[in-house]
Design a protein around this motif. Structure first.
Motif, PDB file in Angstrom:
ATOM      1  N   LEU A  54      68.476  33.422  26.573  1.00 26.01           N
ATOM      2  CA  LEU A  54      68.526  33.739  25.146  1.00 26.01           C
ATOM      3  C   LEU A  54      67.474  32.939  24.376  1.00 26.01           C
ATOM      4  N   ARG A  55      66.925  33.551  23.327  1.00 26.48           N
ATOM      5  CA  ARG A  55      65.963  32.890  22.441  1.00 26.48           C
ATOM      6  C   ARG A  55      66.635  32.563  21.110  1.00 26.48           C
ATOM      7  N   VAL A  56      66.118  31.570  20.420  1.00 20.83           N
ATOM      8  CA  VAL A  56      66.611  31.264  19.069  1.00 20.83           C
ATOM      9  C   VAL A  56      66.300  32.450  18.162  1.00 20.83           C
ATOM     10  N   GLY A  57      67.293  32.874  17.400  1.00 16.96           N
ATOM     11  CA  GLY A  57      67.113  34.011  16.505  1.00 16.96           C
ATOM     12  C   GLY A  57      67.430  35.351  17.130  1.00 16.96           C
ATOM     13  N   GLU A  58      67.799  35.366  18.401  1.00 14.56           N
ATOM     14  CA  GLU A  58      68.099  36.634  19.073  1.00 14.56           C
ATOM     15  C   GLU A  58      69.526  37.079  18.750  1.00 14.56           C
ATOM     16  N   MET A  59      69.702  38.395  18.647  1.00 13.09           N
ATOM     17  CA  MET A  59      71.017  38.943  18.331  1.00 13.09           C
ATOM     18  C   MET A  59      71.878  39.043  19.578  1.00 13.09           C
ATOM     19  N   VAL A  60      73.190  38.859  19.377  1.00 13.89           N
ATOM     20  CA  VAL A  60      74.171  39.061  20.442  1.00 13.89           C
ATOM     21  C   VAL A  60      75.288  39.954  19.896  1.00 13.89           C
ATOM     22  N   GLU A  61      75.989  40.605  20.826  1.00 10.87           N
ATOM     23  CA  GLU A  61      77.143  41.420  20.433  1.00 10.87           C
ATOM     24  C   GLU A  61      78.370  40.925  21.176  1.00 10.87           C
ATOM     25  N   PHE A  62      79.448  40.764  20.423  1.00 11.40           N
ATOM     26  CA  PHE A  62      80.728  40.406  21.018  1.00 11.40           C
ATOM     27  C   PHE A  62      81.406  41.701  21.431  1.00 11.40           C
ATOM     28  N   THR A  63      81.419  42.000  22.733  1.00 13.80           N
ATOM     29  CA  THR A  63      81.807  43.328  23.221  1.00 13.80           C
ATOM     30  C   THR A  63      83.264  43.632  22.898  1.00 13.80           C
ATOM     31  N   GLY A  64      83.472  44.917  22.593  1.00  9.09           N
ATOM     32  CA  GLY A  64      84.802  45.385  22.241  1.00  9.09           C
ATOM     33  C   GLY A  64      85.186  45.101  20.816  1.00  9.09           C
ATOM     34  N   LYS A  65      84.358  44.356  20.087  1.00  8.89           N
ATOM     35  CA  LYS A  65      84.673  43.987  18.703  1.00  8.89           C
ATOM     36  C   LYS A  65      83.702  44.622  17.711  1.00  8.89           C
ATOM     37  N   SER A  66      82.542  45.098  18.202  1.00  2.00           N
ATOM     38  CA  SER A  66      81.481  45.604  17.323  1.00  2.00           C
ATOM     39  C   SER A  66      81.091  44.573  16.275  1.00  2.00           C
ATOM     40  N   ILE A  67      81.135  43.321  16.675  1.00  2.00           N
ATOM     41  CA  ILE A  67      80.722  42.219  15.803  1.00  2.00           C
ATOM     42  C   ILE A  67      79.454  41.609  16.390  1.00  2.00           C
ATOM     43  N   PHE A  68      78.501  41.309  15.524  1.00  2.00           N
ATOM     44  CA  PHE A  68      77.217  40.792  15.983  1.00  2.00           C
ATOM     45  C   PHE A  68      77.035  39.351  15.527  1.00  2.00           C
ATOM     46  N   GLN A 111      87.812  35.683  13.461  1.00  2.00           N
ATOM     47  CA  GLN A 111      89.195  35.635  13.939  1.00  2.00           C
ATOM     48  C   GLN A 111      89.489  36.743  14.952  1.00  2.00           C
ATOM     49  N   GLU A 112      88.643  37.749  14.987  1.00  2.00           N
ATOM     50  CA  GLU A 112      88.821  38.825  15.960  1.00  2.00           C
ATOM     51  C   GLU A 112      88.254  38.462  17.330  1.00  2.00           C
ATOM     52  N   ILE A 113      87.487  37.387  17.391  1.00  2.00           N
ATOM     53  CA  ILE A 113      86.857  36.968  18.649  1.00  2.00           C
ATOM     54  C   ILE A 113      87.761  35.933  19.328  1.00  2.00           C
ATOM     55  N   LYS A 114      87.990  36.119  20.613  1.00  2.00           N
ATOM     56  CA  LYS A 114      88.876  35.228  21.373  1.00  2.00           C
ATOM     57  C   LYS A 114      88.100  34.544  22.504  1.00  2.00           C
ATOM     58  N   GLN A 115      88.677  33.487  22.998  1.00  2.00           N
ATOM     59  CA  GLN A 115      88.102  32.791  24.149  1.00  2.00           C
ATOM     60  C   GLN A 115      87.995  33.737  25.342  1.00  2.00           C
ATOM     61  N   ASP A 116      86.906  33.630  26.086  1.00  2.00           N
ATOM     62  CA  ASP A 116      86.613  34.435  27.284  1.00  2.00           C
ATOM     63  C   ASP A 116      86.179  35.860  26.963  1.00  2.00           C
ATOM     64  N   ASP A 117      86.029  36.224  25.685  1.00  2.00           N
ATOM     65  CA  ASP A 117      85.459  37.533  25.346  1.00  2.00           C
ATOM     66  C   ASP A 117      84.024  37.608  25.858  1.00  2.00           C
ATOM     67  N   GLN A 118      83.617  38.808  26.266  1.00  2.00           N
ATOM     68  CA  GLN A 118      82.247  38.987  26.741  1.00  2.00           C
ATOM     69  C   GLN A 118      81.257  39.020  25.580  1.00  2.00           C
ATOM     70  N   VAL A 119      80.067  38.480  25.822  1.00  2.00           N
ATOM     71  CA  VAL A 119      78.984  38.465  24.834  1.00  2.00           C
ATOM     72  C   VAL A 119      77.734  39.018  25.502  1.00  2.00           C
TER      73      VAL A 119
END
Length: 516
Positions: free
Chosen positions: A38-52, A72-80
């Motif tokens: 990963l690079r600084v400033g790069e976008m990630v998606e928290f899968t299953g949440k449609s949160i970036f 609060q919708e993101i939980k431990q062990d969620d995929q990114v």
């Protein structure tokens, strides 16, 4: 806040090394493991949440990401998932007249934009020295005290600094309103207002004001309100800058207002402390200077080989008890090309705009000032500074000689002439005429007591503007003082111009009217 892939038009390929998992998440910051490339400033998606989110901290065993949405919708062990692209935003003329959030998504409730917009990285490298040109074109604020003594040029960065409730935002907003005088058929200056940590009601009031004044048609509002996360408040100025750069890079002129960078610094401090970066001076991380410098350096004037476009920046910074030596004010003063210092004492005395001329400076100076205005302002700054110096001693001694009395009277007159109501920017030719009337002594005969009665100046100004707006006189004088007619023509001479005759004639008419 929840986004879909369709809204951001994301296209990416998922590879094994692009997938990680959440270790911890709290207060808008998530620590993620497994994203080694990963690079600084790069976008990630928290899968299953449609949160970036966006990577902001790269560590040996984990990555610190800020979350653009409800953490609060993101939980431990969620995929990114790493999206293999830096944060980008939609740009284009279709955004004029609209209100967008810190990621450039529409939030004004109006119709969606059907056209396919170009996308630009929110953070981009500032143009290099080879692409730039010296600042020489005026960008008028509509304020007599600023345009006459602290002229701003297209491509300049001028800081507006002062305590809260001293009129900083008013000067910035009125600069947007003033562009309507020069944005008639072919729009000259496109404006972007970035509200960081403002109340939602303040953004709505601004939107209604711009609509009422017919200025929203060439303005985009980027709003990251106090109710939104620190992540969006941090991203808002970079998003606004990318939107404004679209006009600069296409050979046009743009103005961007950051209101204000004190709140932006506070949002960055919050994110940095949550990312476990060590605090430094005034609890800010050491790289807050770099966060602001890489933003403000993007404002510039491009040369002929790059389209001659310009981006002018007016950052706003709040001080505490007028202290200019604070960490954030000194940082941004060192980055910008001058500052307009708003003083609380002047504001409460009724001198508005409350600009302290002694502490304010424009490092571009008269090079970006229309020549007609340059002629009438002359030593105006010196006269006001002399007046304020004499004023301190005059309050202790009633026995004042005639020379000192003349300096005090002239200073009181000029101070009153330079006052101006909010949301009423003044056209260039009106500024020139009223300052000329004050400088050449046309107003003085109508003031009976310079110490107590200066109300005659308001009457004189209103009557003068009414006089020159009449038919043939307006056709004669207004074109003379349009923005570029005498921006650099040194052969212009008031003594050979009929304007002085006009003022003499008006004074005769006004004298008769006053004594009838």
């Amino acid at each position: 806040m929840i986004f879909t892939k369709e809204e951001l038009e994301l296209e990416f390929e998922i590879e094994n090394e692009d997938v990680g998992q959440v270790i911890t998440v709290k207060d808008g910051v998530a620590f993620v493991a497994g994203l080694d490339n990963l690079r600084v400033g790069e976008m990630v998606e928290f899968t299953g949440k449609s949160i970036f989110g966006m990577a902001l901290n790269l560590e040996k065993d984990q990555v610190g990401c800020i979350v653009f949405g409800d953490d609060q919708e993101i939980k431990q062990d969620d995929q990114v998932i790493a999206l293999n692209r830096l944060v980008d935003v939609a740009v284009g003329e279709e955004l004029l007249g609209r209100v967008v959030d810190g990621l450039g998504l529409l939030i004004d409730g109006k119709n969606e934009i059907t056209a396919t917009l170009e996308r630009k990285n929110a953070e981009r490298k500032a143009p290099g020295v080879i692409t730039r040109k010296s600042v020489a074109e005026p960008l008028l604020t509509g304020y007599k005290i600023v345009d006459s003594m602290l002229p701003i040029g297209r491509g300049q960065r001028e800081l507006i600094v002062g305590d809260r409730q001293t009129g900083k935002t008013t000067i910035a907003i009125d600069t947007i309103l003033n562009q309507k005088f020069y944005n008639q058929e072919d729009i000259e200056v496109f404006c972007v207002y970035v509200g960081i940590g403002q109340k939602k009601s303040s953004i709505l009031n601004l939107q209604h004001l711009l609509e009422k004044q017919n200025a929203l048609r060439y303005t985009t509002i980027v709003a990251a309100t106090a109710a939104q996360s620190a992540s969006l408040q941090y991203m808002a100025p970079y998003t606004g800058c990318a939107i404004a750069e679209y006009f600069r890079d296409n050979g046009k002129h743009a103005l961007i207002i950051y209101d204000d960078l004190s709140k932006h610094a506070a949002a960055y401090r919050q994110l940095s402390l949550l990312l476990r970066r060590p605090p430094g001076r005034e609890a800010f991380p050491g790289d807050v200077f770099y966060a602001h410098s890489r933003l403000l350096e993007r404002a510039c004037k491009l040369n002929e080989n790059f389209g001659l476009g310009s981006l002018t920046a007016l950052p706003i910074v709040e001080t505490q008890a007028g202290d200019l030596s604070g960490y954030i004010p000194t940082n941004i003063i060192s980055i910008t090309d001058g500052q307009i210092f708003m003083e609380k004492d002047l504001f409460f005395k009724g001198i508005r705009p409350a600009v302290n001329v002694g502490s304010s400076v424009s490092r571009v100076g008269s090079k970006a000032q229309p020549y007609a205005l340059k002629l009438v302002t002359g030593n105006l700054r010196y006269q006001l500074a002399q007046y304020r110096e004499y004023q301190v001693f005059a309050q202790f001694d009633n026995d004042i000689d005639d020379v000192t009395r003349g300096v005090l009277n002239r200073g009181a007159l000029l101070t009153e002439v330079l006052k101006q109501a909010p949301n009423a920017p003044m056209e260039l030719y009106k500024q020139v005429i009223i300052i000329l009337a004050a400088a050449y002594g046309f107003i003085s005969p109508f003031i009976k007591d310079f110490k107590r009665d200066l109300s005659a100046i308001l009457t004189y100004e209103a009557e003068l503007f009414n006089f020159i707006s009449q038919g043939s006189l307006n056709q004669l004088f207004k074109p003379i003082f349009e923005l570029y007619h005498f921006a650099d023509k040194e052969d212009f001479n008031f003594n050979k111009n009929p304007l002085l005759f006009c003022l003499k004639y008006f004074n005769a008419v006004f004298f008769v009217k006053q004594n009838s």
